[in-house]
Design a protein around this motif. Structure first.
Motif, PDB file in Angstrom:
ATOM      1  N   ASN A 244       1.861   5.220 -11.854  1.00 44.04           N
ATOM      2  CA  ASN A 244       3.422   4.307 -10.928  1.00 44.04           C
ATOM      3  C   ASN A 244       3.123   5.005 -10.128  1.00 44.04           C
ATOM      4  O   ASN A 244       3.518   6.128 -10.023  1.00 44.04           O
ATOM      5  N   ILE A 245       3.359   3.295  -8.448  1.00 43.33           N
ATOM      6  CA  ILE A 245       3.270   4.894  -7.757  1.00 43.33           C
ATOM      7  C   ILE A 245       3.895   3.440  -5.828  1.00 43.33           C
ATOM      8  O   ILE A 245       4.151   2.588  -6.511  1.00 43.33           O
ATOM      9  N   LEU A 246       4.664   3.708  -5.476  1.00 45.46           N
ATOM     10  CA  LEU A 246       5.394   3.268  -4.731  1.00 45.46           C
ATOM     11  C   LEU A 246       4.725   3.089  -3.440  1.00 45.46           C
ATOM     12  O   LEU A 246       3.503   3.153  -3.179  1.00 45.46           O
ATOM     13  N   TYR A 247       4.891   1.520  -2.733  1.00 50.03           N
ATOM     14  CA  TYR A 247       3.678   1.177  -1.565  1.00 50.03           C
ATOM     15  C   TYR A 247       4.619  -0.056  -0.990  1.00 50.03           C
ATOM     16  O   TYR A 247       5.292  -0.135  -1.146  1.00 50.03           O
ATOM     17  N   THR A 248       4.073   0.520   0.052  1.00 45.39           N
ATOM     18  CA  THR A 248       4.602  -0.258   1.005  1.00 45.39           C
ATOM     19  C   THR A 248       2.802  -0.715   2.665  1.00 45.39           C
ATOM     20  O   THR A 248       2.874   0.001   3.179  1.00 45.39           O
ATOM     21  N   HIS A 249       2.386  -1.494   1.820  1.00 42.03           N
ATOM     22  CA  HIS A 249       1.192  -1.694   2.303  1.00 42.03           C
ATOM     23  C   HIS A 249       0.584  -3.095   3.264  1.00 42.03           C
ATOM     24  O   HIS A 249       1.155  -4.473   2.575  1.00 42.03           O
ATOM     25  N   GLY A 250       0.537  -3.907   4.427  1.00 42.22           N
ATOM     26  CA  GLY A 250      -0.445  -5.357   4.420  1.00 42.22           C
ATOM     27  C   GLY A 250      -2.062  -4.997   4.195  1.00 42.22           C
ATOM     28  O   GLY A 250      -2.440  -7.106   4.390  1.00 42.22           O
ATOM     29  N   ASP A 251      -2.292  -4.058   4.748  1.00 44.07           N
ATOM     30  CA  ASP A 251      -3.699  -4.749   4.091  1.00 44.07           C
ATOM     31  C   ASP A 251      -4.129  -3.779   3.302  1.00 44.07           C
ATOM     32  O   ASP A 251      -3.631  -2.730   2.438  1.00 44.07           O
ATOM     33  N   MET A 252      -5.467  -4.086   2.787  1.00 46.71           N
ATOM     34  CA  MET A 252      -6.099  -3.357   1.178  1.00 46.71           C
ATOM     35  C   MET A 252      -7.745  -2.672   1.107  1.00 46.71           C
ATOM     36  O   MET A 252      -8.550  -3.433   2.642  1.00 46.71           O
ATOM     37  N   VAL A 253      -8.205  -2.286   0.979  1.00 49.30           N
ATOM     38  CA  VAL A 253      -9.757  -2.415   0.667  1.00 49.30           C
ATOM     39  C   VAL A 253     -10.914  -2.982  -0.385  1.00 49.30           C
ATOM     40  O   VAL A 253     -10.122  -3.640  -1.188  1.00 49.30           O
ATOM     41  N   GLN A 254     -11.210  -3.627   0.786  1.00 46.24           N
ATOM     42  CA  GLN A 254     -12.442  -5.085   0.349  1.00 46.24           C
ATOM     43  C   GLN A 254     -13.475  -4.425  -0.154  1.00 46.24           C
ATOM     44  O   GLN A 254     -13.922  -4.852  -1.778  1.00 46.24           O
ATOM     45  N   SER A 255     -13.846  -4.001  -0.262  1.00 46.21           N
ATOM     46  CA  SER A 255     -14.564  -3.404  -0.876  1.00 46.21           C
ATOM     47  C   SER A 255     -15.252  -1.611  -0.598  1.00 46.21           C
ATOM     48  O   SER A 255     -15.359  -1.116   0.537  1.00 46.21           O
ATOM     49  N   LEU A 256     -16.213  -0.869  -1.092  1.00 44.03           N
ATOM     50  CA  LEU A 256     -16.057   0.344  -1.290  1.00 44.03           C
ATOM     51  C   LEU A 256     -17.771   0.671  -1.096  1.00 44.03           C
ATOM     52  O   LEU A 256     -18.792   0.155  -1.406  1.00 44.03           O
ATOM     53  N   PRO A 257     -18.521   1.531  -0.124  1.00 38.60           N
ATOM     54  CA  PRO A 257     -19.550   2.082   0.098  1.00 38.60           C
ATOM     55  C   PRO A 257     -20.038   2.314  -1.927  1.00 38.60           C
ATOM     56  O   PRO A 257     -19.062   2.955  -1.938  1.00 38.60           O
ATOM     57  N   ALA A 258     -20.993   2.881  -1.919  1.00 37.31           N
ATOM     58  CA  ALA A 258     -22.702   3.131  -2.695  1.00 37.31           C
ATOM     59  C   ALA A 258     -21.755   4.583  -2.946  1.00 37.31           C
ATOM     60  O   ALA A 258     -21.750   5.081  -4.187  1.00 37.31           O
ATOM     61  N   CYS A 259     -21.455   5.143  -2.201  1.00 35.59           N
ATOM     62  CA  CYS A 259     -21.320   6.666  -2.525  1.00 35.59           C
ATOM     63  C   CYS A 259     -19.921   6.911  -2.836  1.00 35.59           C
ATOM     64  O   CYS A 259     -19.243   7.750  -2.970  1.00 35.59           O
TER      65      CYS A 259
END
Length: 357
Positions: A244-259
């Protein structure tokens, strides 16, 4: 009642040179050991104890000539926001000092500390001014790096953001420097790999949240296959209890690199947290960066007020409604105990993995 001192010196040279390495830099110290429920801050100016150093003095302090290296945790914070309510740098540094101390005291009370601490020092570098350590030795003077939030977007074509992504690739990922990244830091860390020419570690992207802005208290489930990267959470995760964490954001990570690998997510934001690995030659890969979409630093004395101020700012800009503001504050108040507990656990995890304390 014990108290800790929050020491800062915000005076810059009256006629700063064109090179940031010649400027004075903000540095924040927390003496560890007070009750976080009874916190008082004393501002100590340069007349009492100067904590802003020029290049040479800063290097001497970080190599232990001024203080006992064993009892001091020294972190480099790459500040990415000048404006309130999340910024400026002193506010951001205060939140992370609170979180770090809460985590340290929790580990100390359980007898699980690997290194006794007397002080936690955060030295601020300003990303928007393209201010970074100028030598490899200056980078090595620090035990780790904090890359916090910003109101900017990782995919913007701003000069300072492009430079930050270069620094992430060259100095942090390229050398496996221990890093904790939050919100914008989580996003820009992933997005810095979008131009990585190494096919074995490319493909990270940050995008606007399809479900629009996300605020309040959210839960995400740890991927059971990645429990080993969050050892403190094993028991709880094995019981299928979320973080459980607090959030305030309008963007997000769509994909990660292989590492990198995702630690878990939600239906709306599939990658809520990630761990990045450094591997040199044939050596075993080791985690060097943990990134989180949420804000564990909000669950602190100074962070709660910042969280509320960010919500108010979003309401004033028409990003959230009055009803959403009231409901979010009420829900977070009701669940703050578990939010605080989990936020401390997140910080303890990182500190243990990186052997900070």
């Amino acid at each position: 009642i014990h108290s800790f001192s929050f020491k800062n010196e915000t005076r810059y040279s009256k006629q700063p040179t064109t090179e940031m390495t010649d400027r004075l830099r903000m540095k924040y110290t927390r003496h560890v050991g007070a009750s976080r429920r009874n916190t008082s801050y004393d501002v100590v100016t340069s007349d009492t104890l100067p904590l802003v150093h020029d290049k040479n003095k800063r290097s001497n302090a970080a190599t232990g000539e001024e203080e006992n290296e064993v009892s001091t945790l020294r972190l480099l914070m790459i500040s990415c926001e000048d404006n309130p309510p999340y910024g400026p740098s002193d506010n951001t540094a205060r939140m992370f000092l609170d979180l770090l101390e809460m985590a340290y005291l929790a580990k100390a009370q359980s007898g699980s500390c690997t290194k006794p601490l007397q002080e936690i020092i955060i030295t601020v570098y300003e990303a928007k001014q393209q201010d970074y350590p100028s030598t490899d030795q200056e980078w090595q003077n620090y035990d780790g790096i904090l890359l916090p939030g910003s109101f900017s977007s990782a995919y913007e074509n701003e000069e300072w953001i492009e430079r930050l992504k270069e620094v992430i690739q060259g100095e942090i990922h390229g050398k496996g420097r221990k890093t904790m990244a939050i919100c914008f830091g989580h996003q820009v860390f992933a997005h810095s790999f979008s131009r990585n020419k190494d096919s074995s570690c490319s493909g990270g992207f940050a995008v606007p949240c399809p479900a629009s802005i996300q605020v309040g208290h959210f839960q995400f489930q740890i991927n059971t296959s990645n429990l080993k990267w969050l050892s403190q959470r094993n028991e709880k995760a094995q019981q299928h209890l979320p973080i459980n964490i607090l959030y305030t954001h309008g963007d997000m990570v769509q994909s990660l690199p292989a590492c990198a690998t995702s630690l878990g997510g939600t239906e709306m934001v599939p990658i809520q947290a990630a761990v990045y690995f450094f591997q040199k030659d044939s050596e075993e890969k080791v985690p060097y960066a943990y990134t989180f979409q949420g804000h564990p630093e909000y669950a602190t004395n100074s962070g709660v007020q910042t969280f509320h101020n960010v919500l108010e700012a979003l309401r004033e800009k028409g990003k959230i409604s009055d009803t959403s503001l009231i409901d979010t504050k009420q829900i977070c108040l009701e669940r703050f105990g578990i939010i605080e507990e989990d936020s401390i656990h997140v910080m303890k995890e990182i500190a243990e993995t990186f052997q900070w304390f």
